[in-house]
Design a protein around this motif. Structure first.
Motif, PDB file in Angstrom:
ATOM      1  N   ARG A  17      22.939   2.489  72.421  1.00  0.00           N
ATOM      2  CA  ARG A  17      24.319   2.049  72.191  1.00  0.00           C
ATOM      3  C   ARG A  17      25.197   2.442  73.395  1.00  0.00           C
ATOM      4  N   GLY A  18      24.972   3.654  73.899  1.00  0.00           N
ATOM      5  CA  GLY A  18      25.758   4.122  75.045  1.00  0.00           C
ATOM      6  C   GLY A  18      25.556   3.251  76.271  1.00  0.00           C
ATOM      7  N   TRP A  19      24.315   2.812  76.513  1.00  0.00           N
ATOM      8  CA  TRP A  19      24.033   1.947  77.664  1.00  0.00           C
ATOM      9  C   TRP A  19      24.790   0.636  77.536  1.00  0.00           C
ATOM     10  N   ILE A  20      24.773   0.050  76.320  1.00  0.00           N
ATOM     11  CA  ILE A  20      25.489  -1.204  76.084  1.00  0.00           C
ATOM     12  C   ILE A  20      26.976  -1.009  76.345  1.00  0.00           C
ATOM     13  N   MET A  21      27.545   0.068  75.833  1.00  0.00           N
ATOM     14  CA  MET A  21      28.977   0.321  76.003  1.00  0.00           C
ATOM     15  C   MET A  21      29.339   0.536  77.470  1.00  0.00           C
ATOM     16  N   LYS A  22      28.485   1.247  78.211  1.00  0.00           N
ATOM     17  CA  LYS A  22      28.757   1.452  79.643  1.00  0.00           C
ATOM     18  C   LYS A  22      28.720   0.136  80.401  1.00  0.00           C
ATOM     19  N   MET A  24      33.745  13.234  79.136  1.00  0.00           N
ATOM     20  CA  MET A  24      33.358  12.301  78.106  1.00  0.00           C
ATOM     21  C   MET A  24      34.614  11.701  77.486  1.00  0.00           C
ATOM     22  N   THR A  25      34.552  10.437  77.185  1.00  0.00           N
ATOM     23  CA  THR A  25      35.649   9.735  76.560  1.00  0.00           C
ATOM     24  C   THR A  25      35.172   9.163  75.239  1.00  0.00           C
ATOM     25  N   ALA A  26      36.028   9.237  74.238  1.00  0.00           N
ATOM     26  CA  ALA A  26      35.675   8.675  72.938  1.00  0.00           C
ATOM     27  C   ALA A  26      36.651   7.560  72.612  1.00  0.00           C
ATOM     28  N   ALA A  27      36.193   6.590  71.851  1.00  0.00           N
ATOM     29  CA  ALA A  27      37.043   5.486  71.440  1.00  0.00           C
ATOM     30  C   ALA A  27      36.675   5.072  70.023  1.00  0.00           C
ATOM     31  N   HIS A  28      37.685   4.673  69.278  1.00  0.00           N
ATOM     32  CA  HIS A  28      37.425   4.155  67.926  1.00  0.00           C
ATOM     33  C   HIS A  28      37.003   2.698  68.067  1.00  0.00           C
ATOM     34  N   VAL A  29      35.866   2.367  67.502  1.00  0.00           N
ATOM     35  CA  VAL A  29      35.343   0.996  67.554  1.00  0.00           C
ATOM     36  C   VAL A  29      35.268   0.486  66.128  1.00  0.00           C
TER      37      VAL A  29
END
Length: 83
Positions: free
Chosen positions: A25-30, A1-6
């Protein structure tokens, strides 16, 4: 898993898109990340192809390009220059 500050405003936009599309939200980000990776891969390949063209001498003289570009605003545009 990777995290990022948005940034908050971007996260809000992602949330609005997710709601509109009835996706997570995860689907959109992928989807966004996959599209960006594909675009960068294509850009890299195009750069390599362009460098191969330069190495092979498949280039167009700048003066020829400028003459063609300048002709586009005249009543008799020239055909595009070719390598």
């Amino acid at each position: 898993m990777t995290a990022a500050h948005v940034p908050g405003d971007l996260a809000d936009q992602v949330d609005m898109l997710a709601a509109r599309l009835d996706r997570s939200r995860g689907w959109i980000m992928k989807q966004a990340l996959a599209a960006w990776v594909d675009q960068e891969e294509m850009r890299h390949q195009m750069t390599l192809d362009a460098l191969d063209d330069v190495d092979a001498g498949r280039v167009i003289d700048q003066a020829a390009v400028l003459a063609w570009a300048n002709s586009l605003s005249t009543g008799t545009p020239q055909p595009p220059p070719e390598a």
